[in-house]
Every structure is written in C-alpha cells, then in structure tokens.
Motif scaffolding. Sequence first.
Motif, mmCIF file in Angstrom:
data_model
loop_
_atom_site.group_PDB
_atom_site.id
_atom_site.type_symbol
_atom_site.label_atom_id
_atom_site.label_comp_id
_atom_site.label_asym_id
_atom_site.label_seq_id
_atom_site.Cartn_x
_atom_site.Cartn_y
_atom_site.Cartn_z
ATOM 1 N N ILE A 139 56.004 28.518 11.612
ATOM 2 C CA ILE A 139 54.659 28.230 12.112
ATOM 3 C C ILE A 139 54.692 27.043 13.071
ATOM 4 N N ARG A 140 55.574 26.062 12.815
ATOM 5 C CA ARG A 140 55.714 24.905 13.703
ATOM 6 C C ARG A 140 56.149 25.352 15.094
ATOM 7 N N ALA A 141 57.102 26.275 15.169
ATOM 8 C CA ALA A 141 57.565 26.785 16.464
ATOM 9 C C ALA A 141 56.427 27.470 17.202
ATOM 10 N N ASP A 142 55.690 28.304 16.495
ATOM 11 C CA ASP A 142 54.574 29.016 17.132
ATOM 12 C C ASP A 142 53.491 28.046 17.613
ATOM 13 N N LEU A 143 53.164 27.061 16.797
ATOM 14 C CA LEU A 143 52.131 26.099 17.183
ATOM 15 C C LEU A 143 52.548 25.285 18.406
ATOM 16 N N LEU A 148 52.148 23.905 24.188
ATOM 17 C CA LEU A 148 52.795 23.756 25.490
ATOM 18 C C LEU A 148 52.216 24.700 26.534
ATOM 19 N N LEU A 149 51.830 25.897 26.117
ATOM 20 C CA LEU A 149 51.229 26.841 27.062
ATOM 21 C C LEU A 149 49.923 26.302 27.636
ATOM 22 N N ILE A 150 49.221 25.507 26.867
ATOM 23 C CA ILE A 150 47.984 24.899 27.355
ATOM 24 C C ILE A 150 48.287 23.937 28.502
ATOM 25 N N LEU A 151 49.450 23.290 28.451
ATOM 26 C CA LEU A 151 49.821 22.301 29.467
ATOM 27 C C LEU A 151 50.295 22.919 30.779
ATOM 28 N N VAL A 152 50.689 24.186 30.753
ATOM 29 C CA VAL A 152 51.232 24.830 31.953
ATOM 30 C C VAL A 152 50.119 25.142 32.941
#
Length: 152
Positions: A139-143, A148-152
């Motif tokens: 779950i940590r990897a997915d979160l 990070l996708l929000i930052l792109v």
Amino acid sequence: MASLSDVIEEYIIGIMAHADKDSIDIQRNILAQRFQCAPSQINYVLTTRFSNDRGYVVESRRGGGGYVRIYKMNVDGNDHIEKIIRDSIGDSLTKTRAESIINSLIDNNIINEREKHIMTRALSDRSLKKIFHGDRNTIRADLLKEMLLILV
C-alpha cells in the motif's frame, strides 16, 4: 549528534559545492583515513546517500590509482518523478526506501519541507497500520506513486 555517515555525506556535498565542474573525484582510502573509518563505511555512504534516486551518479575505478567519481545530475522535476515511479518504487516499498525517495525530492527542490513531512507521515508504519492490516509495503508503494503523479 550527527552520525559518521551524515558527517561524511556533508563533507562530500561541501566538496561538490566548491567544485568548478559537475563531478568530483575522491579516493575512498583517503576519505577513510580522514574520518578514521573503514573504506566500507565510505562505500555505505556512497551507496545510500549518493544514489540515482537522489540525483547522483557514482562511478568507481578500483586499483592502486583508483578513485570514485561522483556526478550531480541536472534534474528536471517531471523526469525525475517519472524515473522514480518507473525504476525505484515497484510493487512494494519499505518505509526507509520511501523516506530516501522523499529526501531526493527535497534535495532536487521538487517538494518543500511541509510536503516532505506530510508524505512521510502518510507513509509511516503507524499511519498505515491504522488503515491497512495487510502488507503495508504494498500500500505504501501505491500511495507514493499516487502522490508523485500529482506532482507531474
């Protein structure tokens, strides 16, 4: 009190800050003598503190005239984030590894201190334990990928 690894890291970063070029050459044995430690301690610092995730490339040449060359990469925020998502996170991510990735975002001025603290807290074992009783690393990897996708 700072750990020996922290002191060695700060020393190397200081050398890089005063260098006239994008790379520096150091000798592992000379650094080990300077800090009165084993060369393996220098290797540990180079591996954990000067990784690709943190915006560095480390080349090593062994032997009598051997050296370690450290390059600071010119990092574009979006490229760096995409590289982290693609190459560094995977399907599972430990708390320590997540913190290292978040620190690389700080080091490369992609996020600020407040965002770092929010991300670190959200990905902590304590936070994940409250909402997820299975494999926290999954779950940590997915979160982190979603953050990070929000930052792109």
